[in-house]
Design a protein around this motif. Structure first.
Motif, PDB file in Angstrom:
ATOM      1  N   ARG A   1       0.828  -1.205   0.000  1.00  0.00           N
ATOM      2  CA  ARG A   1       0.000   0.000   0.000  1.00  0.00           C
ATOM      3  C   ARG A   1       0.866   1.261   0.000  1.00  0.00           C
ATOM      4  NH1 ARG A   1      -4.294  -1.597   4.821  1.00  0.00           N
ATOM      5  NH2 ARG A   1      -4.945  -3.625   3.985  1.00  0.00           N
ATOM      6  N   LYS A   2       0.212   2.367  -0.297  1.00  0.00           N
ATOM      7  CA  LYS A   2       0.891   3.659  -0.310  1.00  0.00           C
ATOM      8  C   LYS A   2       0.789   4.316   1.059  1.00  0.00           C
ATOM      9  CE  LYS A   2       1.976   4.231  -4.761  1.00  0.00           C
ATOM     10  NZ  LYS A   2       3.320   4.599  -5.254  1.00  0.00           N
ATOM     11  N   GLN A   3       1.914   4.861   1.510  1.00  0.00           N
ATOM     12  CA  GLN A   3       1.926   5.670   2.730  1.00  0.00           C
ATOM     13  C   GLN A   3       2.832   6.874   2.484  1.00  0.00           C
ATOM     14  OE1 GLN A   3       3.768   2.480   3.383  1.00  0.00           O
ATOM     15  NE2 GLN A   3       1.883   1.304   3.288  1.00  0.00           N
ATOM     16  N   ALA A   4       2.413   8.031   2.932  1.00  0.00           N
ATOM     17  CA  ALA A   4       3.215   9.249   2.804  1.00  0.00           C
ATOM     18  C   ALA A   4       3.279   9.946   4.154  1.00  0.00           C
ATOM     19  CB  ALA A   4       2.611  10.193   1.761  1.00  0.00           C
ATOM     20  N   ILE A   5       4.483  10.356   4.547  1.00  0.00           N
ATOM     21  CA  ILE A   5       4.688  11.038   5.825  1.00  0.00           C
ATOM     22  C   ILE A   5       5.560  12.262   5.569  1.00  0.00           C
ATOM     23  CG2 ILE A   5       5.543  10.855   8.189  1.00  0.00           C
ATOM     24  CD1 ILE A   5       5.141   7.667   6.301  1.00  0.00           C
ATOM     25  N   LYS A   6       5.191  13.378   6.186  1.00  0.00           N
ATOM     26  CA  LYS A   6       5.983  14.597   6.011  1.00  0.00           C
ATOM     27  C   LYS A   6       5.902  15.443   7.267  1.00  0.00           C
ATOM     28  CE  LYS A   6       6.750  18.408   2.745  1.00  0.00           C
ATOM     29  NZ  LYS A   6       6.325  19.029   1.471  1.00  0.00           N
ATOM     30  N   GLU A   7       7.017  16.086   7.601  1.00  0.00           N
ATOM     31  CA  GLU A   7       7.051  17.035   8.711  1.00  0.00           C
ATOM     32  C   GLU A   7       6.547  18.390   8.206  1.00  0.00           C
ATOM     33  OE1 GLU A   7       8.078  17.298  12.883  1.00  0.00           O
ATOM     34  OE2 GLU A   7       8.292  15.611  11.513  1.00  0.00           O
ATOM     35  N   ILE A   8       5.501  18.926   8.837  1.00  0.00           N
ATOM     36  CA  ILE A   8       4.910  20.206   8.444  1.00  0.00           C
ATOM     37  C   ILE A   8       5.198  21.242   9.526  1.00  0.00           C
ATOM     38  CG2 ILE A   8       2.780  21.395   7.801  1.00  0.00           C
ATOM     39  CD1 ILE A   8       3.528  19.273   5.806  1.00  0.00           C
ATOM     40  N   TYR A   9       5.507  22.474   9.113  1.00  0.00           N
ATOM     41  CA  TYR A   9       5.828  23.548  10.049  1.00  0.00           C
ATOM     42  C   TYR A   9       4.734  24.611  10.023  1.00  0.00           C
ATOM     43  CZ  TYR A   9      10.174  21.194  10.521  1.00  0.00           C
ATOM     44  OH  TYR A   9      11.104  20.227  10.786  1.00  0.00           O
ATOM     45  N   LYS A  10       4.335  25.048  11.201  1.00  0.00           N
ATOM     46  CA  LYS A  10       3.205  25.958  11.334  1.00  0.00           C
ATOM     47  C   LYS A  10       3.406  27.239  10.540  1.00  0.00           C
ATOM     48  CE  LYS A  10       0.386  28.268  14.871  1.00  0.00           C
ATOM     49  NZ  LYS A  10       0.164  28.421  16.326  1.00  0.00           N
ATOM     50  N   ALA A  11       4.612  27.780  10.565  1.00  0.00           N
ATOM     51  CA  ALA A  11       4.849  29.089   9.951  1.00  0.00           C
ATOM     52  C   ALA A  11       4.656  29.076   8.441  1.00  0.00           C
ATOM     53  CB  ALA A  11       6.260  29.572  10.291  1.00  0.00           C
ATOM     54  N   VAL A  12       4.920  27.942   7.785  1.00  0.00           N
ATOM     55  CA  VAL A  12       4.889  27.916   6.322  1.00  0.00           C
ATOM     56  C   VAL A  12       3.887  26.924   5.752  1.00  0.00           C
ATOM     57  CG1 VAL A  12       7.261  28.693   6.068  1.00  0.00           C
ATOM     58  CG2 VAL A  12       6.794  26.266   6.303  1.00  0.00           C
ATOM     59  N   GLY A  13       3.354  26.017   6.582  1.00  0.00           N
ATOM     60  CA  GLY A  13       2.451  25.000   6.059  1.00  0.00           C
ATOM     61  C   GLY A  13       3.190  24.019   5.168  1.00  0.00           C
ATOM     62  N   GLY A  14       2.454  23.276   4.358  1.00  0.00           N
ATOM     63  CA  GLY A  14       3.112  22.317   3.473  1.00  0.00           C
ATOM     64  C   GLY A  14       2.116  21.458   2.733  1.00  0.00           C
ATOM     65  N   THR A  15       2.619  20.731   1.731  1.00  0.00           N
ATOM     66  CA  THR A  15       1.804  19.863   0.889  1.00  0.00           C
ATOM     67  C   THR A  15       2.379  18.455   0.895  1.00  0.00           C
ATOM     68  OG1 THR A  15       1.205  21.707  -0.551  1.00  0.00           O
ATOM     69  CG2 THR A  15       0.892  19.503  -1.434  1.00  0.00           C
ATOM     70  N   ILE A  16       1.520  17.459   1.020  1.00  0.00           N
ATOM     71  CA  ILE A  16       1.916  16.059   0.898  1.00  0.00           C
ATOM     72  C   ILE A  16       1.345  15.540  -0.405  1.00  0.00           C
ATOM     73  CG2 ILE A  16       1.793  13.766   1.921  1.00  0.00           C
ATOM     74  CD1 ILE A  16       1.428  15.026   4.625  1.00  0.00           C
ATOM     75  N   GLU A  17       2.210  15.160  -1.343  1.00  0.00           N
ATOM     76  CA  GLU A  17       1.744  14.710  -2.651  1.00  0.00           C
ATOM     77  C   GLU A  17       2.614  13.621  -3.246  1.00  0.00           C
ATOM     78  OE1 GLU A  17       1.792  18.042  -5.303  1.00  0.00           O
ATOM     79  OE2 GLU A  17       3.712  18.789  -4.554  1.00  0.00           O
ATOM     80  N   ASP A  18       3.672  13.192  -2.547  1.00  0.00           N
ATOM     81  CA  ASP A  18       4.554  12.141  -3.037  1.00  0.00           C
ATOM     82  C   ASP A  18       4.260  10.837  -2.299  1.00  0.00           C
ATOM     83  OD1 ASP A  18       5.872  13.871  -4.790  1.00  0.00           O
ATOM     84  OD2 ASP A  18       7.220  14.553  -3.199  1.00  0.00           O
ATOM     85  N   ASP A  19       4.160   9.762  -3.053  1.00  0.00           N
ATOM     86  CA  ASP A  19       3.924   8.430  -2.496  1.00  0.00           C
ATOM     87  C   ASP A  19       2.590   8.339  -1.766  1.00  0.00           C
ATOM     88  OD1 ASP A  19       4.954   5.861  -2.511  1.00  0.00           O
ATOM     89  OD2 ASP A  19       5.730   6.017  -0.473  1.00  0.00           O
ATOM     90  N   THR A  20       1.615   9.144  -2.190  1.00  0.00           N
ATOM     91  CA  THR A  20       0.289   9.130  -1.563  1.00  0.00           C
ATOM     92  C   THR A  20      -0.606   8.101  -2.256  1.00  0.00           C
ATOM     93  OG1 THR A  20      -0.423  10.894  -3.042  1.00  0.00           O
ATOM     94  CG2 THR A  20       0.430  11.552  -0.887  1.00  0.00           C
ATOM     95  N   PRO A  21      -1.682   7.668  -1.605  1.00  0.00           N
ATOM     96  CA  PRO A  21      -2.628   6.746  -2.251  1.00  0.00           C
ATOM     97  C   PRO A  21      -3.145   7.347  -3.563  1.00  0.00           C
ATOM     98  CG  PRO A  21      -3.069   6.877   0.101  1.00  0.00           C
ATOM     99  CD  PRO A  21      -2.044   7.924  -0.196  1.00  0.00           C
ATOM    100  N   GLU A  22      -3.273   6.502  -4.594  1.00  0.00           N
ATOM    101  CA  GLU A  22      -3.672   7.010  -5.906  1.00  0.00           C
ATOM    102  C   GLU A  22      -4.707   6.100  -6.552  1.00  0.00           C
ATOM    103  OE1 GLU A  22      -0.448   5.472  -9.042  1.00  0.00           O
ATOM    104  OE2 GLU A  22       0.430   6.790  -7.495  1.00  0.00           O
ATOM    105  N   GLN A  23      -5.338   6.620  -7.610  1.00  0.00           N
ATOM    106  CA  GLN A  23      -6.368   5.896  -8.341  1.00  0.00           C
ATOM    107  C   GLN A  23      -6.227   6.223  -9.821  1.00  0.00           C
ATOM    108  OE1 GLN A  23      -9.531   5.324  -5.890  1.00  0.00           O
ATOM    109  NE2 GLN A  23     -11.113   4.942  -7.423  1.00  0.00           N
ATOM    110  N   GLN A  24      -6.034   5.191 -10.637  1.00  0.00           N
ATOM    111  CA  GLN A  24      -5.847   5.347 -12.080  1.00  0.00           C
ATOM    112  C   GLN A  24      -4.761   6.381 -12.398  1.00  0.00           C
ATOM    113  OE1 GLN A  24      -9.372   5.716 -14.538  1.00  0.00           O
ATOM    114  NE2 GLN A  24     -10.640   4.573 -13.078  1.00  0.00           N
TER     115      GLN A  24
END
Length: 698
Positions: free
Chosen positions: A548-571
């Motif tokens: 299965r796909k799992q994605a983990i990332k450290e996010i910082y309050k001051a700048v926020g962030g995006t998780i888009e690598d190795d995330t669950p996907e469809q087609q």
């Protein structure tokens, strides 16, 4: 620089105006935006950077103009004005690598590194509040000799030291003390904990002595490996006058402890004993015939206990205070200083690369250590510092440094990142030059194994050692205890911290096992490395993590962030998560997205026809946010189904918790058709659990 948000059909404009003192006039519209700039109320904030003119003084104002109606809001947040000061006479830029001599060669594995266990320079208000205390060995005596704290010796005979060796005070015993008839004057330490996990300890005791006077007795240093007041053994002694005249320099003494002796309780005790009896009478009882006189003084100062260990779990910090440097030159003031690198004000081993580490005021420092990658692969190193810093790395066997990062101003998050290939078993020398000129202070670095997504923030102490073969997992006792009946889903032993069930990152004092759908993001990252890089193919507990796909990332309050690598996907379309600046309730948080199976979800509803997307666990479960978090979920579309047919039937569902039995409908959702067979649901949520897209009965 500032963040802005402009959403609504009736928005007018937002402008930044600048006033110059030299002209006395406002310059309008140095930056401006007109009309709606964001697609929804939950869209991420936008960053704006405006360069201010050089002038004797400037003012800034934000100017908003109302549009044609009330449908629209303009907001600004996190406004900061940054300035990079240029020194009046900047030194020439240093060559690469920097013009500093290399760090001392790594210590041989047989001798290890000296780590300070205890230090006493007797600067407290009394002897009793220092590391040591006066002891009376013969309770039958009404009085016995006592050690005292002294400053400059003002006695008529001037037998004492004129100044302390370190600081303002020292401990001394004077022959002018009242008739104590040969009773030893004892200065005994509190327990000194050793850092070694072995039953024996390899340590040194260094101290300064001052002994002057015609009737001096004997000064002894003794040690107990067992307990206070028990089984003390002689380490060192000196009798009679040592200094050739009053008020001369102190004498350095260094004594090695017996490496064959067993440490009974993880600590040892020291004591200094002064006995005036150079000659004794043995008729009736012991009496001193020498050593009690106004012209004698025995003194000690700067007592240091250092343990020699294979360097594990520490980095070296060399601090140079403002009095040692020309601070207008920042980092280069450190590199060009005559004091650097041989004469730091502080030179010690500490835990991790983490900002000031107990130093206050203006200073510069070099922090360095031997980094040991646990796995061969590509790592992403990210750093931040306040104020300036320069980072370098090299193999311990190589003379060539590689420049990693340079921060010329300051930052309060992991601003710079660089990918670098590292080999397991190799030692890499990592060093940072850091300048702190005032205000906030920070020095930090993290790394991520790109192949497995495993992130450590900051890089923990156990990753620093010399040699790397010395790196061993800390004892299992360092991980919080598991509940009674805890079941490990892996074949490795729970007592081993290289096993997910024994890792402190995966400690769970509530549940009886590690459930895939609800493990914390840091535990998920740990398990990913274990399952995808370390563990064998036969590890049953790793099956879900491999398939299965799992994605983990450290996010910082001051700048926020995006998780888009190795995330669950469809087609081929990936799910995505965006955390806007300021949404986190803490300064930083590990965020996870993982694919779960329908059989693992307890939530059911009779109105559900079927899932249209993957079921995704957003972790940590139960986390709440200051602002909505955007989640994008790709979902299937039935051929021939249009947007009108989807409205009301295609809904985003979120369970209130990982174990909830009912779904909740997410109200703030936008549906977009990507292809005839694929759509994207964009939902805005304020808490985490399990989320999916489903088809509902009308």
């Amino acid at each position: 620089r500032f963040y802005y948000h402009m959403y609504g059909s009736d928005i007018g404009s937002l402008s930044v105006d600048v006033f110059k003192s030299s002209t006395g006039a406002w310059m309008n519209g140095e930056w401006s935006r007109v009309g709606q700039q964001h697609t929804s109320i939950g869209s991420p904030w936008s960053l704006a950077v405006v360069t201010l003119p050089k002038d004797t003084g400037v003012m800034v104002r934000f100017r908003g103009v109302i549009g044609t109606g009330y449908n629209g809001d303009v907001a600004i947040d996190s406004v900061s004005i940054l300035s990079e000061l240029t020194p009046p006479s900047p030194p020439p830029p240093p060559p690469h690598p920097p013009p500093s001599p290399p760090l001392p060669p790594p210590p041989a594995p047989s001798t290890g590194v000296s780590i300070e266990l205890a230090r006493e320079s007797f600067e407290s208000s009394s002897v009793s509040t220092s590391l040591f205390m006066n002891k009376k060995l013969n309770a039958a005596k009404n009085s016995s000799g006592s050690w005292e704290l002294g400053l400059k010796d003002t006695s008529p005979s001037t037998t004492g030291p004129s100044i302390a060796y370190l600081g303002d005070k020292y401990a001394y015993f004077s022959g002018s003390t009242s008739d104590w008839e040969g009773e030893p004057a004892v200065l005994e330490s509190k327990p000194i904990a050793v850092s070694s996990s072995a039953s024996t300890v390899d340590a040194d005791v260094s101290f300064r002595t001052y002994m002057y006077g015609g009737n001096l007795g004997t000064l002894r240093l003794e040690v107990s490996y067992v307990a206070a007041d028990a089984d003390f053994e002689l380490l060192w002694s000196s009798s009679g006058q040592v200094q050739s005249g009053p008020s001369l320099d102190w004498t350095q003494q260094t004594v090695a402890l017996d490496t064959t002796r067993s440490v009974q309780s993880g600590a040892l005790w020291l004591r200094f004993v002064y006995v005036s009896c150079a000659q004794v009478a043995t008729v009736g009882r012991v009496r001193c015939v020498l050593g009690k006189s106004n012209d004698t003084r025995a003194a000690i100062d700067d007592v240091v206990v250092s343990e020699r260990v294979v360097m594990r779990g520490g980095v070296r910090q060399q601090v140079f205070t403002a009095s040692n440097l020309t601070f207008d030159s920042g980092i280069y003031g450190l590199l060009n200083s005559e004091k650097f690198p041989k004469s730091p004000d502080i030179d010690r081993y500490v835990g991790v690369f983490e900002h000031a580490i107990g130093v206050s005021g203006r200073y510069a420092q070099r922090v360095s250590g031997y980094l040991c990658p646990p796995i061969t692969g590509a790592y992403q190193l990210c750093m931040g510092s306040d104020d300036q810093s320069r980072w370098h790395i090299r193999k311990a066997t190589s003379p060539k440094w590689e420049l990693l990062f340079e921060e010329k101003s300051y930052t309060w998050y992991y601003k710079y990142c660089k990918a670098i290939n590292l080999e397991a078993g190799e030692s890499y020398e990592l060093q940072a030059f850091h300048h702190q000129g005032g205000g906030g202070e920070r020095l930090m670095i993290q790394w991520t194994l790109l192949a497995g997504g495993f992130t450590e923030t900051p890089i923990p102490a156990i990753r620093f050692a010399w040699p790397c073969s010395a790196v061993a997992p800390p004892p299992a006792a360092l991980a919080p205890p598991k509940p009674a009946g805890f079941t490990c889903p892996f074949t490795c032993q729970s007592s081993d911290r290289t096993c997910p069930c024994g890792s402190s990152a995966c400690s769970d004092t509530v549940k009886s096992t590690l459930e895939y759908k609800s493990v914390s993001p840091r535990c998920m990252a740990f398990i990913k490395v274990y399952c995808k890089v370390l563990a064998g193919a036969g590890e049953v507990g790793c099956e879900k993590y491999r398939s299965r796909k799992q994605a983990i990332k450290e996010i910082y309050k001051a700048v926020g962030g995006t998780i888009e690598d190795d995330t669950p996907e469809q087609q081929g379309y990936k799910s995505k998560l965006r955390v806007p600046p300021g949404a986190l309730k803490t300064s930083n948080e590990a965020i996870g997205m993982s694919e779960v199976d329908a059989s693992e979800v307890m939530a059911r509803t009779p109105r559900k026809r079927g899932y249209r997307s993957k079921i995704i666990a957003l972790t940590p479960h139960g986390a709440t946010f200051n602002a909505p978090v955007e989640v994008q979920l790709p979902f299937n579309i039935t051929p021939g189904e249009g947007m009108l047919e989807m409205v009301g039937r295609i809904q985003v569902l979120k369970a209130p918790s990982a174990d909830a039995t009912d779904w909740e409908v997410v109200s703030n959702v936008t549906l977009t058709q990507l292809t005839p067979t694929m759509g994207m649901a964009t939902a805005y949520i304020s808490s985490f659990s399990v989320i999916t897209v489903a088809e509902m009965d009308a």
